[in-house]
Design a protein around this motif. Sequence first.
Motif, PDB file in Angstrom:
ATOM      1  N   PHE A 129       0.836  -1.194   0.000  1.00  0.00           N
ATOM      2  CA  PHE A 129       0.000   0.000   0.000  1.00  0.00           C
ATOM      3  C   PHE A 129       0.874   1.247   0.000  1.00  0.00           C
ATOM      4  O   PHE A 129       1.822   1.358   0.781  1.00  0.00           O
ATOM      5  CB  PHE A 129      -0.901   0.038   1.241  1.00  0.00           C
ATOM      6  N   ARG A 174       0.393  11.686   3.486  1.00  0.00           N
ATOM      7  CA  ARG A 174      -0.049  12.428   4.673  1.00  0.00           C
ATOM      8  C   ARG A 174       0.225  13.916   4.480  1.00  0.00           C
ATOM      9  O   ARG A 174       1.269  14.295   3.938  1.00  0.00           O
ATOM     10  CB  ARG A 174       0.717  11.903   5.885  1.00  0.00           C
ATOM     11  N   LEU A 232      -3.553   9.360   7.318  1.00  0.00           N
ATOM     12  CA  LEU A 232      -3.030   8.762   6.098  1.00  0.00           C
ATOM     13  C   LEU A 232      -4.142   8.507   5.099  1.00  0.00           C
ATOM     14  O   LEU A 232      -5.219   8.036   5.459  1.00  0.00           O
ATOM     15  CB  LEU A 232      -2.326   7.446   6.420  1.00  0.00           C
ATOM     16  N   PHE A 262      -4.702   6.192   1.798  1.00  0.00           N
ATOM     17  CA  PHE A 262      -4.106   4.997   1.206  1.00  0.00           C
ATOM     18  C   PHE A 262      -4.599   4.764  -0.209  1.00  0.00           C
ATOM     19  O   PHE A 262      -5.745   5.084  -0.551  1.00  0.00           O
ATOM     20  CB  PHE A 262      -4.485   3.753   2.024  1.00  0.00           C
ATOM     21  N   GLY A 263      -3.730   4.140  -1.014  1.00  0.00           N
ATOM     22  CA  GLY A 263      -4.167   3.575  -2.263  1.00  0.00           C
ATOM     23  C   GLY A 263      -4.831   2.228  -2.019  1.00  0.00           C
ATOM     24  O   GLY A 263      -4.875   1.734  -0.882  1.00  0.00           O
ATOM     25  N   ALA A 264      -5.323   1.629  -3.097  1.00  0.00           N
ATOM     26  CA  ALA A 264      -6.060   0.362  -2.975  1.00  0.00           C
ATOM     27  C   ALA A 264      -5.143  -0.846  -2.862  1.00  0.00           C
ATOM     28  O   ALA A 264      -5.611  -1.944  -2.574  1.00  0.00           O
ATOM     29  CB  ALA A 264      -7.010   0.192  -4.154  1.00  0.00           C
TER      30      ALA A 264
END
Lengths: 112, 111
Positions: free
Chosen positions: B89, B93, B99, B101-103
């Motif tokens: 991942f 920030r 945070l 996050f991507g997938a």
Amino acid sequence: GAGVSQSPRYKVAKRGQDVALRCDPISGHVSLFWYQQALGQGPEFLTYFQNEAQLDKSGLPSDRFFAERPEGSVSTLKIQRTQQEDSAVYLCASSLSEGSAYFGPGTRLTVT
Amino acid sequence: DQQVKQNSPSLSVQEGRISILNCDYTNSMFDYFLWYKKYPAEGPTFLISISSIKDKNEDGRFTVFLNKSAKHLSLHIVPSQPGDSAVYFCAARGDDYKLSFGAGTTVTVRA
């Protein structure tokens, strides 16, 4: 171990039940976060504590979600009247005030 | 609104070769970027990070590159090892500590 711990690891709840998820952060970590991770997605922010103060709860999906950290260490995420869409992995993370966040193993909640 | 995107859901690489994972972000206020590695039934484990004042950070086999003008970062793993098989991942920030996050990208290292 000195890592973040969470309990229970797995929870099955019937729709409408209340659940409480516990997080024990790394000792001395000021910041504590809760994230929700749906299947196949990245974690999504729920709420943030600095010591006992909840500074950001903008990610909580509804007023059925409530989090607390009364003494600035252990935190509890409570979900009232659970719904099927609440099924997810709930991750807790802690960090020093400006450091990288360290995650616990998560609680997998399944609402039937 | 996905502010962090990992457009490759999976990557397969031969042991010993380089793994390159990519991540794009849209929020110009992000100033700190992290990569996490996740095994099944475990929480994400911090791997490496980079501040926006740098364009490269290296730690052993792992190097993260940041291209601020393109709002793009990448993680290089070389050489790839079987134990590197996991979901990776990308996270970003701003100044509020939360945070995004991507997938995730699932990496499979073939022997």
